[in-house]
Design a protein around this motif. Structure first.
Motif, PDB file in Angstrom:
ATOM      1  N   ILE A 105       0.841  -1.207   0.000  1.00 14.81           N
ATOM      2  CA  ILE A 105       0.000   0.000   0.000  1.00 14.81           C
ATOM      3  C   ILE A 105       0.872   1.251   0.000  1.00 14.81           C
ATOM      4  O   ILE A 105       0.618   2.224  -0.714  1.00 14.81           O
ATOM      5  CB  ILE A 105      -0.939   0.008   1.228  1.00 14.81           C
ATOM      6  CG1 ILE A 105      -1.863  -1.207   1.218  1.00 14.81           C
ATOM      7  CG2 ILE A 105      -1.773   1.293   1.273  1.00 14.81           C
ATOM      8  CD1 ILE A 105      -2.921  -1.170   0.172  1.00 14.81           C
ATOM      9  N   PHE A 106       1.934   1.208   0.821  1.00 13.14           N
ATOM     10  CA  PHE A 106       2.882   2.311   0.787  1.00 13.14           C
ATOM     11  C   PHE A 106       3.467   2.464  -0.614  1.00 13.14           C
ATOM     12  O   PHE A 106       3.698   3.575  -1.087  1.00 13.14           O
ATOM     13  CB  PHE A 106       4.026   2.077   1.776  1.00 13.14           C
ATOM     14  CG  PHE A 106       3.674   2.409   3.190  1.00 13.14           C
ATOM     15  CD1 PHE A 106       3.651   3.723   3.618  1.00 13.14           C
ATOM     16  CD2 PHE A 106       3.377   1.409   4.090  1.00 13.14           C
ATOM     17  CE1 PHE A 106       3.329   4.032   4.919  1.00 13.14           C
ATOM     18  CE2 PHE A 106       3.060   1.712   5.396  1.00 13.14           C
ATOM     19  CZ  PHE A 106       3.036   3.023   5.810  1.00 13.14           C
ATOM     20  N   GLY A 107       3.699   1.330  -1.262  1.00 14.36           N
ATOM     21  CA  GLY A 107       4.232   1.359  -2.612  1.00 14.36           C
ATOM     22  C   GLY A 107       3.266   2.043  -3.575  1.00 14.36           C
ATOM     23  O   GLY A 107       3.665   2.904  -4.365  1.00 14.36           O
ATOM     24  N   VAL A 108       1.983   1.669  -3.495  1.00 12.95           N
ATOM     25  CA  VAL A 108       0.984   2.288  -4.364  1.00 12.95           C
ATOM     26  C   VAL A 108       0.925   3.794  -4.105  1.00 12.95           C
ATOM     27  O   VAL A 108       0.927   4.604  -5.036  1.00 12.95           O
ATOM     28  CB  VAL A 108      -0.409   1.656  -4.127  1.00 12.95           C
ATOM     29  CG1 VAL A 108      -1.473   2.411  -4.896  1.00 12.95           C
ATOM     30  CG2 VAL A 108      -0.408   0.203  -4.535  1.00 12.95           C
ATOM     31  N   TRP A 109       0.932   4.148  -2.832  1.00 12.36           N
ATOM     32  CA  TRP A 109       0.919   5.573  -2.471  1.00 12.36           C
ATOM     33  C   TRP A 109       2.147   6.276  -3.032  1.00 12.36           C
ATOM     34  O   TRP A 109       2.053   7.386  -3.572  1.00 12.36           O
ATOM     35  CB  TRP A 109       0.862   5.696  -0.943  1.00 12.36           C
ATOM     36  CG  TRP A 109       1.053   7.087  -0.440  1.00 12.36           C
ATOM     37  CD1 TRP A 109       0.188   8.130  -0.578  1.00 12.36           C
ATOM     38  CD2 TRP A 109       2.167   7.587   0.303  1.00 12.36           C
ATOM     39  NE1 TRP A 109       0.708   9.238   0.021  1.00 12.36           N
ATOM     40  CE2 TRP A 109       1.913   8.949   0.572  1.00 12.36           C
ATOM     41  CE3 TRP A 109       3.361   7.015   0.760  1.00 12.36           C
ATOM     42  CZ2 TRP A 109       2.815   9.738   1.281  1.00 12.36           C
ATOM     43  CZ3 TRP A 109       4.234   7.798   1.472  1.00 12.36           C
ATOM     44  CH2 TRP A 109       3.975   9.147   1.733  1.00 12.36           C
TER      45      TRP A 109
ATOM     46  N   CYS B  30      -3.205  10.417   6.964  1.00  8.76           N
ATOM     47  CA  CYS B  30      -4.435  10.844   6.289  1.00  8.76           C
ATOM     48  C   CYS B  30      -4.218  10.899   4.783  1.00  8.76           C
ATOM     49  O   CYS B  30      -5.071  10.471   4.003  1.00  8.76           O
ATOM     50  CB  CYS B  30      -4.871  12.220   6.789  1.00  8.76           C
ATOM     51  SG  CYS B  30      -5.309  12.219   8.515  1.00  8.76           S
ATOM     52  N   MET B  31      -3.038  11.411   4.390  1.00  2.56           N
ATOM     53  CA  MET B  31      -2.771  11.541   2.962  1.00  2.56           C
ATOM     54  C   MET B  31      -2.715  10.168   2.286  1.00  2.56           C
ATOM     55  O   MET B  31      -3.242  10.002   1.185  1.00  2.56           O
ATOM     56  CB  MET B  31      -1.460  12.286   2.749  1.00  2.56           C
ATOM     57  CG  MET B  31      -1.208  12.577   1.297  1.00  2.56           C
ATOM     58  SD  MET B  31       0.112  13.737   1.032  1.00  2.56           S
ATOM     59  CE  MET B  31       1.553  12.820   1.482  1.00  2.56           C
ATOM     60  N   SER B  35      -5.307   9.304  -0.558  1.00  2.00           N
ATOM     61  CA  SER B  35      -4.931   9.115  -1.966  1.00  2.00           C
ATOM     62  C   SER B  35      -5.286   7.719  -2.458  1.00  2.00           C
ATOM     63  O   SER B  35      -5.665   7.546  -3.618  1.00  2.00           O
ATOM     64  CB  SER B  35      -3.446   9.420  -2.179  1.00  2.00           C
ATOM     65  OG  SER B  35      -2.666   8.606  -1.367  1.00  2.00           O
ATOM     66  N   ILE B  36      -5.195   6.720  -1.557  1.00  6.52           N
ATOM     67  CA  ILE B  36      -5.607   5.370  -1.963  1.00  6.52           C
ATOM     68  C   ILE B  36      -7.106   5.358  -2.304  1.00  6.52           C
ATOM     69  O   ILE B  36      -7.527   4.834  -3.336  1.00  6.52           O
ATOM     70  CB  ILE B  36      -5.312   4.346  -0.831  1.00  6.52           C
ATOM     71  CG1 ILE B  36      -3.822   4.241  -0.555  1.00  6.52           C
ATOM     72  CG2 ILE B  36      -5.897   2.986  -1.179  1.00  6.52           C
ATOM     73  CD1 ILE B  36      -3.028   3.525  -1.584  1.00  6.52           C
ATOM     74  N   LEU B  37      -7.895   6.009  -1.418  1.00  5.09           N
ATOM     75  CA  LEU B  37      -9.345   6.017  -1.656  1.00  5.09           C
ATOM     76  C   LEU B  37      -9.686   6.824  -2.901  1.00  5.09           C
ATOM     77  O   LEU B  37     -10.531   6.437  -3.698  1.00  5.09           O
ATOM     78  CB  LEU B  37     -10.072   6.602  -0.434  1.00  5.09           C
ATOM     79  CG  LEU B  37     -10.064   5.745   0.830  1.00  5.09           C
ATOM     80  CD1 LEU B  37     -10.838   6.438   1.933  1.00  5.09           C
ATOM     81  CD2 LEU B  37     -10.627   4.359   0.565  1.00  5.09           C
ATOM     82  N   LYS B  38      -9.006   7.947  -3.083  1.00  3.58           N
ATOM     83  CA  LYS B  38      -9.317   8.829  -4.206  1.00  3.58           C
ATOM     84  C   LYS B  38      -9.092   8.115  -5.541  1.00  3.58           C
ATOM     85  O   LYS B  38      -9.931   8.178  -6.438  1.00  3.58           O
ATOM     86  CB  LYS B  38      -8.448  10.074  -4.125  1.00  3.58           C
ATOM     87  CG  LYS B  38      -8.711  11.089  -5.230  1.00  3.58           C
ATOM     88  CD  LYS B  38      -7.732  12.256  -5.139  1.00  3.58           C
ATOM     89  CE  LYS B  38      -7.360  12.734  -6.527  1.00  3.58           C
ATOM     90  NZ  LYS B  38      -6.078  13.444  -6.527  1.00  3.58           N
TER      91      LYS B  38
END
Lengths: 282, 286
Positions: A105-109, B30-31, B35-38
């Motif tokens: 998930i950190f990677g996707v972010w 939060c970011m 951003s994952i949800l967006k």
């Protein structure tokens, strides 16, 4: 019970032996020194120099630590010395959730937010046309990933310092900040060092998130805006083809062994420091 | 300016910086979630969750990632159960039977902490080499065992932390009443620690379901649901990873959507463990 205990205690040794046995053929062929410091990585012609990967790993890890270290230290002091209890009540779940988020998930972010940001904002500042897949992006993503670990330990460290020490200094007329600057930081120094080195070892072994943003180009990086290829990424990226090229699997297992040894070394030293600190105080 | 004035400003300055540091941490969480949800929410659909990938799924055709969701759940549940079966007796043993050997116990804890720090890719590489040695193919079982190794230290240490908080008097009084150590283990300590054990299991489960590096080598990847332990299995982190590396925009969208699904699972686990650590106080002696 005893068997289960013995098994869990032997696990690190088993890991070491297993990886050593797999990497032994390569070590028989070339010396360890040669592999660790050679810069040429040409699996097809039998050159397995790990230096570019080790140096990339160091770059990413150090950048992550430079970014995360001060933030964690300041925040830990804030949370333990100044903040109201409610702030700590908010931050505890925040730290826990941050620690629990999977690295992919950190990677996707990182791919969605950090890589474009580095490419569009940081690159032009230094007059460089870059894609953003760089060591810096890896460092930023890693920094966020190791913050919860460092912060947790730092909060513990500051808590183990006896309250009387603060009270005595305050009663001498010092301000809160002077107490922190002159007494607490000195007292907590070994704890701070070990918290950082634990964070370092965690950053060193982190795989998927870094792999996704760091660019994966085999070269010796000379700047933070260049792509790199850290050690864990090397292992993860090449497992598919490693059986078709002779010695390839040995080289990758050796990379894993190097990783294991470095991480255990850092862990042992820093945990030992923390244990000693707790014993001195408790 | 007087010295005290300077000190005051210095303190004020650092207070502001420290506050900013704490806010930055809160902000980055939060970011990440935002951003994952967006990016992900628009792409989440029911067919994504309920269907297996159909032919050409990875080129943007129809289908879903049910195989990865279920595969991850199978893997994580299996690994958590095995790790519990190994870890729970160990934590009981070091807390009850080795109660007198403080030094030894603390060095065991030390070892476990060190193991907690070993990167998952090392476990993955080790699992893979053992797998080759035994002549196994990548399969659900191999992945499960590798993940088990990876979460055992987490499991033992977190149960152990809870058991440490059980008052020693309880152990002593139970012993003085003539109960055996096994009775104490399963009748007293288990009841005392049940909420902590649930939390430990959820924590391990969260780590098991989110880890990609250790399963990368060992579970393989497939579009089907595994029907036995010896078949390869898809996992959610790997599904995200593979879909994201695709050049097709549609497939990338699905990676974001899969990331939303995984994030939601992790958030639910975190929420449940928070609730569970507050409840179950029925048997707890304080």
């Amino acid at each position: 019970m005893v068997i289960a205990l013995a098994f869990s205690m032997l696990l690190p040794i088993l890991l070491g032996i297993g990886l050593y046995l797999k990497s032994a053929p390569l070590l028989k062929d070339q010396s360890l020194f040669q592999i660790l410091f050679s810069t040429s990585w040409k699996p097809l012609s039998g050159h397995f120099g790990l230096a570019p990967f080790i140096i990339s790993s160091l770059w990413v890890t150090i950048i992550a630590l430079i970014l995360a270290g001060p933030i964690c230290l300041l925040s830990a002091i804030h949370l333990t010395q100044y903040a109201k209890p409610i702030v700590l009540r908010i931050m505890h779940p925040v730290i826990d959730i941050l620690a629990g988020i999977p690295s992919v998930i950190f990677g996707v972010w990182g791919v969605l937010v950090i890589v474009p940001w580095v490419g569009d904002f940081i690159g032009p500042i230094f007059d460089k046309q870059i894609t953003g897949y760089s060591i810096l992006s890896g460092g930023i993503v890693l920094a966020v990933m190791i913050i919860p670990f460092i912060l947790n330990i730092l909060i513990e460290v500051f808590r183990t310092i006896p309250e009387e020490l603060t009270e005595v200094t305050l009663s001498l007329g010092a301000t809160r900040w002077m107490v922190i600057k002159h007494v607490l930081l000195k007292k907590a120094f070994p704890g701070i060092v070990s918290a950082f080195s634990l964070g370092l070892s965690r950053a060193f072994g982190e795989t998927i998130a870094v792999l996704m943003v760091v660019g994966n180009v085999t070269q010796i990086p000379t700047g933070a805006l260049q792509p790199g290829y850290p050690l864990p990424a090397l292992i993860a990226n090449n497992y598919g083809e490693m059986l078709s090229i002779p010695m390839y699997d040995s080289a990758l297992m050796l990379a894993a062994l190097v990783l294991l040894v470095i991480v255990i070394l850092f862990n042992v030293v820093s945990r030992w420091l923390i244990h000693r600190l707790e014993k001195n105080i408790g | 300016m007087k010295m005290t004035q300077i000190r005051k400003y210095e303190e004020l300055f650092f207070r502001v910086v420290m506050f900013l540091a704490t806010s930055l941490i809160l902000f980055s969480l939060c970011m990440i979630i935002y951003s994952i949800l967006k990016y992900g929410l628009p792409a989440v659909s029911w067919s994504m969750i309920s269907q297996l990938p159909k032919g050409g799924f990875y080129f943007g055709k129809e289908g879903g990632i049910l195989n990865a969701i279920l595969g991850s759940l199978y893997l994580a549940i299996g690994a958590t159960i095995i790790a519990f079966l190994i870890g729970f007796p160990v934590s009981l043993f070091i807390n009850i039977h080795m109660y007198k050997f403080r030094k030894l116990v603390s060095s065991i804890r030390f070892m476990l902490d060190v193991m907690w720090g070993i990167p998952s890719i090392v476990y993955g590489a080790f699992g893979f080499s053992v797998m080759l040695f035994l002549g196994m193919r990548s399969s659900l079982l191999a992945g499960m065992l590798t993940v088990t190794l990876f979460i055992i230290p987490v499991m033992i240490r977190s149960i152990d932390e809870v058991m440490k908080t059980v008052p020693v008097g309880l152990l002593e009084s139970a012993l003085s009443l003539g109960s055996t150590k096994s009775e104490i283990s399963y009748k007293v300590y288990f009841k005392q620690c049940i909420s902590g054990i649930t939390t430990a299991m959820l924590l391990s489960f969260g780590r098991a379901i989110g880890d990609a590096a250790s399963v990368l080598f060992t579970t393989g990847y497939t579009d089907n649901l595994p029907t036995s332990l010896t078949q390869p299995t898809a996992t959610l982190p790997l599904a995200i990873f593979f879909q994201l590396s695709s050049p097709i925009e549609e497939v990338k969208q699905r990676a974001y959507a899969s990331a939303v699904i995984l994030t939601v699972i992790i958030l639910i686990i975190s929420l449940v463990s928070r609730v569970s650590s507050r409840s179950y106080h029925k048997h707890k002696i304080k």
